[in-house]
Motif scaffolding. Structure first.
Motif, PDB file in Angstrom:
ATOM      1  N   ARG A 193      -1.534   7.179  14.078  1.00  0.00           N
ATOM      2  CA  ARG A 193      -2.731   7.014  13.243  1.00  0.00           C
ATOM      3  C   ARG A 193      -2.537   5.891  12.233  1.00  0.00           C
ATOM      4  O   ARG A 193      -3.481   5.158  11.916  1.00  0.00           O
ATOM      5  N   TRP A 194      -1.327   5.739  11.734  1.00  0.00           N
ATOM      6  CA  TRP A 194      -1.060   4.700  10.740  1.00  0.00           C
ATOM      7  C   TRP A 194      -1.218   3.315  11.349  1.00  0.00           C
ATOM      8  O   TRP A 194      -1.565   2.365  10.637  1.00  0.00           O
ATOM      9  N   VAL A 195      -0.965   3.180  12.651  1.00  0.00           N
ATOM     10  CA  VAL A 195      -1.180   1.890  13.317  1.00  0.00           C
ATOM     11  C   VAL A 195      -2.627   1.457  13.150  1.00  0.00           C
ATOM     12  O   VAL A 195      -2.936   0.302  12.841  1.00  0.00           O
ATOM     13  N   THR A 206      -3.440   2.912   2.286  1.00  0.00           N
ATOM     14  CA  THR A 206      -3.653   3.614   3.556  1.00  0.00           C
ATOM     15  C   THR A 206      -3.103   5.033   3.510  1.00  0.00           C
ATOM     16  O   THR A 206      -3.709   5.967   4.046  1.00  0.00           O
ATOM     17  N   ILE A 207      -1.961   5.214   2.851  1.00  0.00           N
ATOM     18  CA  ILE A 207      -1.365   6.550   2.769  1.00  0.00           C
ATOM     19  C   ILE A 207      -2.207   7.454   1.864  1.00  0.00           C
ATOM     20  O   ILE A 207      -2.402   8.641   2.154  1.00  0.00           O
ATOM     21  N   GLY A 208      -2.717   6.888   0.765  1.00  0.00           N
ATOM     22  CA  GLY A 208      -3.618   7.667  -0.080  1.00  0.00           C
ATOM     23  C   GLY A 208      -4.869   8.100   0.676  1.00  0.00           C
ATOM     24  O   GLY A 208      -5.332   9.237   0.539  1.00  0.00           O
ATOM     25  N   ARG A 245       7.576   5.041   3.525  1.00  0.00           N
ATOM     26  CA  ARG A 245       6.810   4.256   4.500  1.00  0.00           C
ATOM     27  C   ARG A 245       6.279   2.936   3.917  1.00  0.00           C
ATOM     28  O   ARG A 245       6.531   1.871   4.491  1.00  0.00           O
ATOM     29  N   PRO A 246       5.550   2.958   2.794  1.00  0.00           N
ATOM     30  CA  PRO A 246       5.085   1.677   2.253  1.00  0.00           C
ATOM     31  C   PRO A 246       6.208   0.744   1.829  1.00  0.00           C
ATOM     32  O   PRO A 246       6.072  -0.476   1.919  1.00  0.00           O
ATOM     33  N   LEU A 295      -5.403  -1.822  -3.010  1.00  0.00           N
ATOM     34  CA  LEU A 295      -5.557  -0.446  -2.544  1.00  0.00           C
ATOM     35  C   LEU A 295      -6.783  -0.306  -1.653  1.00  0.00           C
ATOM     36  O   LEU A 295      -6.770   0.404  -0.644  1.00  0.00           O
ATOM     37  N   ALA A 296      -7.845  -1.016  -2.000  1.00  0.00           N
ATOM     38  CA  ALA A 296      -9.079  -0.928  -1.220  1.00  0.00           C
ATOM     39  C   ALA A 296      -8.926  -1.533   0.165  1.00  0.00           C
ATOM     40  O   ALA A 296      -9.701  -1.209   1.072  1.00  0.00           O
TER      41      ALA A 296
END
Length: 242
Positions: free
Chosen positions: A78-80, A135-137, A117-118, A232-233
């Motif tokens: 999903r992170w991809v 993305t993690i948030g 991860r980040p 962040l956006a």
């Protein structure tokens, strides 16, 4: 008579890695010991008693491992998709970093492994640390919203016990607090998701509003904060993809 040439002081040797990381190791052990003590006191030991294993079906462990591996693959892949709109990262690198991050989450207390991860994905410069945090948030907000909706649906469609339990194991935990907690979680994660959607859809307006509001206190702080908010956006672009 001229002064003797000065001799540069010898550089101090770097402290050993164990000494450098000793405070972190001690803090981790203290937190781990506190959790272990709390579970033991609450009647939920880390290692179940022998009679609990006697009631365990032989297929339960391999089935759990299979489901866990499949779920981990989906979670990592999903992170991809979330990073694709930010930088051109290889599938192999994202999966490798994702697996390391999930391992760190299991080992580090209070989900502090989320920062792994980040940190690693930002090493080569294609994606910044702040963008990856975005993305993690977003992941956590979506996960929290889905889980809150499932919990809320379960509470609406189930028949509550009477009387409600007042303990979890030996820990005093009132069952009556669960519905109130479900409502609070739904409001919090629903509001966070709505804020993400608004900021993704009206990004310029949100940027100007945040800059004007924080600028009332300090223009310099407003510049730094809005720059971080912009990065962040970048992790919210997936909201525009059906």
């Amino acid at each position: 008579m001229s002064d003797p040439p000065s001799v540069a002081p010898a550089s101090r040797p770097a402290p050993p890695a164990l000494r450098r990381h000793a405070p972190k190791i001690v803090l981790s052990l203290v937190l781990a010991g506190g959790f272990a003590w709390m579970l033991h006191r609450g009647g939920l030991p880390l290692v179940p008693p022998r009679e609990a294993f006697a009631r365990l079906s032989w297929w339960a462990v391999p089935a759990f491992v299979l489901v866990f591996v499949v779920a981990t693959l989906f979670r990592t892949h999903r992170w991809v998709h979330l990073l694709r709109s930010i930088g051109d990262l290889s599938l192999r690198r994202v999966l490798a970093v994702g697996f390391v991050g999930i391992g760190a989450i299991m080992l580090a207390p209070l989900r502090m492994g989320e920062l792994v991860r980040p940190y690693f994905i930002a090493q080569r410069g294609r994606v910044s640390f702040t963008q990856a945090i975005g993305t993690i948030g977003a992941e956590r907000v979506v996960d929290g919203l889905v889980l809150s909706l499932l919990l809320f649906y379960g509470l609406l469609t189930s028949r509550p016990l009477s009387p409600l339990p007042d303990h979890l194991g030996n820990l005093p935990l009132a069952g009556a607090a669960v519905p109130a907690s479900a409502w609070a979680a739904l409001v919090v994660f629903g509001s966070a998701f709505a804020a993400m959607a608004v900021f993704s859809r009206w990004r310029r307006q949100a940027h100007r509003g945040a800059r004007a509001l924080i600028g009332l206190v300090s223009v310099r702080v407003a510049t730094v904060v809005t720059d971080k908010i912009e990065k962040l956006a970048d992790g919210l672009h997936f909201l525009r993809d059906p």
